[in-house]
Design an enzyme around this catalytic site. Structure first.
Site, PDB file in Angstrom:
ATOM      1  N   TYR A 155       0.905  -1.262  -0.101  1.00 17.99           N
ATOM      2  CA  TYR A 155      -0.112   0.034  -0.172  1.00 17.99           C
ATOM      3  C   TYR A 155       0.956   1.252   0.025  1.00 17.99           C
ATOM      4  O   TYR A 155       0.499   2.212  -0.468  1.00 17.99           O
ATOM      5  CB  TYR A 155      -0.906  -0.091   1.183  1.00 17.99           C
ATOM      6  CG  TYR A 155      -2.189   0.650   1.066  1.00 17.99           C
ATOM      7  CD1 TYR A 155      -3.021   0.618  -0.055  1.00 17.99           C
ATOM      8  CD2 TYR A 155      -2.685   1.884   1.943  1.00 17.99           C
ATOM      9  CE1 TYR A 155      -4.188   1.271  -0.292  1.00 17.99           C
ATOM     10  CE2 TYR A 155      -3.747   2.449   1.818  1.00 17.99           C
ATOM     11  CZ  TYR A 155      -4.665   2.363   0.878  1.00 17.99           C
ATOM     12  OH  TYR A 155      -5.816   2.904   0.799  1.00 17.99           O
ATOM     13  N   LYS A 162      -3.583   7.958   3.485  1.00 21.20           N
ATOM     14  CA  LYS A 162      -4.656   7.810   4.310  1.00 21.20           C
ATOM     15  C   LYS A 162      -4.686   8.205   5.681  1.00 21.20           C
ATOM     16  O   LYS A 162      -5.644   8.745   6.227  1.00 21.20           O
ATOM     17  CB  LYS A 162      -5.088   6.360   4.238  1.00 21.20           C
ATOM     18  CG  LYS A 162      -5.762   5.785   3.010  1.00 21.20           C
ATOM     19  CD  LYS A 162      -6.887   6.551   2.597  1.00 21.20           C
ATOM     20  CE  LYS A 162      -7.552   5.828   1.179  1.00 21.20           C
ATOM     21  NZ  LYS A 162      -8.539   6.688   0.795  1.00 21.20           N
TER      22      LYS A 162
HETATM   23  N1  LIG Z   1     -11.150  -0.653  -2.980  1.00 19.47           N
HETATM   24  C1  LIG Z   1     -10.748  -0.684  -1.682  1.00 19.47           C
HETATM   25  O1  LIG Z   1     -10.157  -1.802  -1.340  1.00 19.47           O
HETATM   26  C2  LIG Z   1     -10.834   0.385  -0.761  1.00 19.47           C
HETATM   27  C3  LIG Z   1     -10.754   0.123   0.674  1.00 19.47           C
HETATM   28  C4  LIG Z   1     -11.017   1.205   1.521  1.00 19.47           C
HETATM   29  C5  LIG Z   1     -10.936   2.467   1.015  1.00 19.47           C
HETATM   30  N2  LIG Z   1     -11.079   2.539  -0.215  1.00 19.47           N
HETATM   31  C6  LIG Z   1     -11.247   4.152  -0.812  1.00 19.47           C
HETATM   32  O2  LIG Z   1     -12.426   4.206  -1.301  1.00 19.47           O
HETATM   33  C7  LIG Z   1     -12.797   5.378  -2.171  1.00 19.47           C
HETATM   34  C8  LIG Z   1     -12.991   5.020  -3.608  1.00 19.47           C
HETATM   35  O3  LIG Z   1     -12.399   4.041  -4.310  1.00 19.47           O
HETATM   36  P1  LIG Z   1     -12.870   2.818  -4.973  1.00 19.47           P
HETATM   37  O4  LIG Z   1     -12.182   1.596  -4.156  1.00 19.47           O
HETATM   38  O5  LIG Z   1     -14.272   2.953  -4.954  1.00 19.47           O
HETATM   39  O6  LIG Z   1     -12.050   3.008  -6.261  1.00 19.47           O
HETATM   40  P2  LIG Z   1     -12.558   3.804  -7.655  1.00 19.47           P
HETATM   41  O7  LIG Z   1     -11.419   3.485  -8.727  1.00 19.47           O
HETATM   42  O8  LIG Z   1     -13.714   3.007  -8.251  1.00 19.47           O
HETATM   43  O9  LIG Z   1     -12.688   5.016  -7.340  1.00 19.47           O
HETATM   44  C9  LIG Z   1     -11.615   6.185  -7.193  1.00 19.47           C
HETATM   45  C10 LIG Z   1     -12.238   7.384  -7.399  1.00 19.47           C
HETATM   46  O10 LIG Z   1     -11.168   8.584  -7.434  1.00 19.47           O
HETATM   47  C11 LIG Z   1     -11.292   9.410  -8.348  1.00 19.47           C
HETATM   48  N3  LIG Z   1     -10.237  10.382  -8.683  1.00 19.47           N
HETATM   49  C12 LIG Z   1      -8.933  10.136  -8.933  1.00 19.47           C
HETATM   50  N4  LIG Z   1      -8.189  11.133  -8.882  1.00 19.47           N
HETATM   51  C13 LIG Z   1      -9.301  12.340  -8.835  1.00 19.47           C
HETATM   52  C14 LIG Z   1      -9.118  13.644  -8.836  1.00 19.47           C
HETATM   53  N5  LIG Z   1      -8.038  14.240  -9.131  1.00 19.47           N
HETATM   54  N6  LIG Z   1     -10.325  14.303  -8.664  1.00 19.47           N
HETATM   55  C15 LIG Z   1     -11.527  13.750  -8.650  1.00 19.47           C
HETATM   56  N7  LIG Z   1     -11.561  12.319  -8.376  1.00 19.47           N
HETATM   57  C16 LIG Z   1     -10.404  11.678  -8.610  1.00 19.47           C
HETATM   58  C17 LIG Z   1     -11.282   8.375  -9.640  1.00 19.47           C
HETATM   59  O11 LIG Z   1     -12.100   9.235 -10.826  1.00 19.47           O
HETATM   60  C18 LIG Z   1     -12.383   7.127  -9.235  1.00 19.47           C
HETATM   61  O12 LIG Z   1     -13.674   7.533  -9.362  1.00 19.47           O
HETATM   62  C19 LIG Z   1     -10.927   5.991  -2.143  1.00 19.47           C
HETATM   63  O13 LIG Z   1     -10.691   6.938  -1.374  1.00 19.47           O
HETATM   64  C20 LIG Z   1     -10.295   4.672  -1.803  1.00 19.47           C
HETATM   65  O14 LIG Z   1      -8.785   4.566  -1.349  1.00 19.47           O
HETATM   66  C21 LIG Z   1     -10.964   1.695  -1.063  1.00 19.47           C
END
Ligand SMILES: NC(=O)c1ccc[n+]([C@@H]2O[C@H](COP(=O)([O-])OP(=O)(O)OC[C@H]3O[C@@H](n4cnc5c(N)ncnc54)[C@H](O)[C@@H]3O)[C@@H](O)[C@H]2O)c1
Length: 256
Positions: A155, A162
């Site tokens: 990570y 985070k």
């Molecule tokens: N997938 C996992 O395992 C997981 C676990 C815990 C937390 N998260 C968090 O959940 C959130 C959503 O992620 P996800 O897993 O749905 O993946 P995802 O790839 O579907 O979503 C990530 C989003 O961030 C957006 N993004 C990136 N750069 C950007 C910018 N400059 N301006 C605006 N938007 C921007 C992307 O367009 C995308 O829609 C994130 O914060 C991620 O860290 C994910």
């Protein structure tokens, strides 16, 4: 049928694919009675296509959360559509490839800065861009984290990003509390979204959940996480702020 978000106007960032946590959050929010507006980056046309799969039509606004012009015009565009906002979802994370996957000791600051700007500082930027839209009664801001108490394999600099997001959320809660604006995070277990797949070796990390999670964890199911976000947007956590609610099958509480 009444829903827990009846009458609420919610802005949701981060719908990229159907696997996005934000997509399921938007779906559940609509099912629970909210009027939803989406923001998208980098391809609003792709988000518009995905958004057609939501129960109700939504407007999509282009928003790169690091772009000051995009942030400045957001208020007007949302006001035109919904008149104001009762909730905002920050579902945004990004780190350059050289900041992930075991390169921690060699990542240049430029890449770390990008990860911090997009993934942590943006919570403050988004909150302040939306603040003029909040009514006097207050509003709810909810973001997504991946438990920053621990060092995870692969990570890398998303970990410190985070940790910064989690601290930013607490400081926003401190400074916005007097206006009854709550700021909370959901700490999710691994979900097979685009963001997750861009982390080299993410499968290995996810395997930990199969072995150690207290509740059975399904990486392909973003719904439990979306439910957590919707609950925090609702009036059912009226005195909760600066909080991190784990939707991770209990893994954070497991010692060995
Ligand atoms: N997938 C996992 O395992 C997981 C676990 C815990 C937390 N998260 C968090 O959940 C959130 C959503 O992620 P996800 O897993 O749905 O993946 P995802 O790839 O579907 O979503 C990530 C989003 O961030 C957006 N993004 C990136 N750069 C950007 C910018 N400059 N301006 C605006 N938007 C921007 C992307 O367009 C995308 O829609 C994130 O914060 C991620 O860290 C994910």
């Amino acid at each position: 049928m009444s829903g827990i978000l009846d009458g609420k106007r919610i802005l949701i960032t981060g719908v990229l694919m159907e696997s996005s946590i934000a997509f399921h959050t938007a779906r559940l929010a609509q099912e629970q009675g909210a009027e939803v507006i989406l923001t998208a980056w980098p391809r609003p046309s792709l988000t518009e296509r995905i958004a057609k799969k939501l129960p109700k039509p939504v407007k999509v606004i282009e928003l790169d959360v690091t772009n000051d012009e995009h942030l400045a015009r957001l208020e007007g565009l949302v006001r035109e559509e919904l008149g104001g906002l009762d909730g905002v979802v920050h579902s945004i994370g990004f780190a350059p490839q050289d900041a992930l996957g075991g390169n921690f000791l060699n990542t240049p600051f430029e890449s770390v800065a990008t990860a911090m700007h997009v993934s942590a500082f943006s919570l403050k930027s988004l909150a302040m861009a939306c603040k003029p839209l909040f009514p006097a009664e207050g509003a709810a801001i909810v973001g997504l984290t991946f438990d920053a108490q621990f060092a995870w394999p692969q990570y890398d600099w998303m970990g410190p990003a985070k940790a910064a997001l989690e601290a930013t959320s607490r400081y926003l809660a401190r400074d916005l509390g007097k206006e009854n604006i709550r700021c909370n995070l959901v700490s999710a277990g691994p979900i097979g979204s685009m963001a997750a797949k861009s982390i080299p070796g993410f499968g290995e990390l996810a395997d930990t959940w199969n072995q150690r999670s207290m509740l059975a964890w399904d990486m392909s199911d973003p719904e439990p996480t979306g439910r957590g976000v919707v609950a925090l947007l609702s009036d059912w956590f009226p005195k909760t702020t600066g909080e991190i609610v784990h939707v991770d099958g209990g893994l954070h509480a497991m010692g060995a």
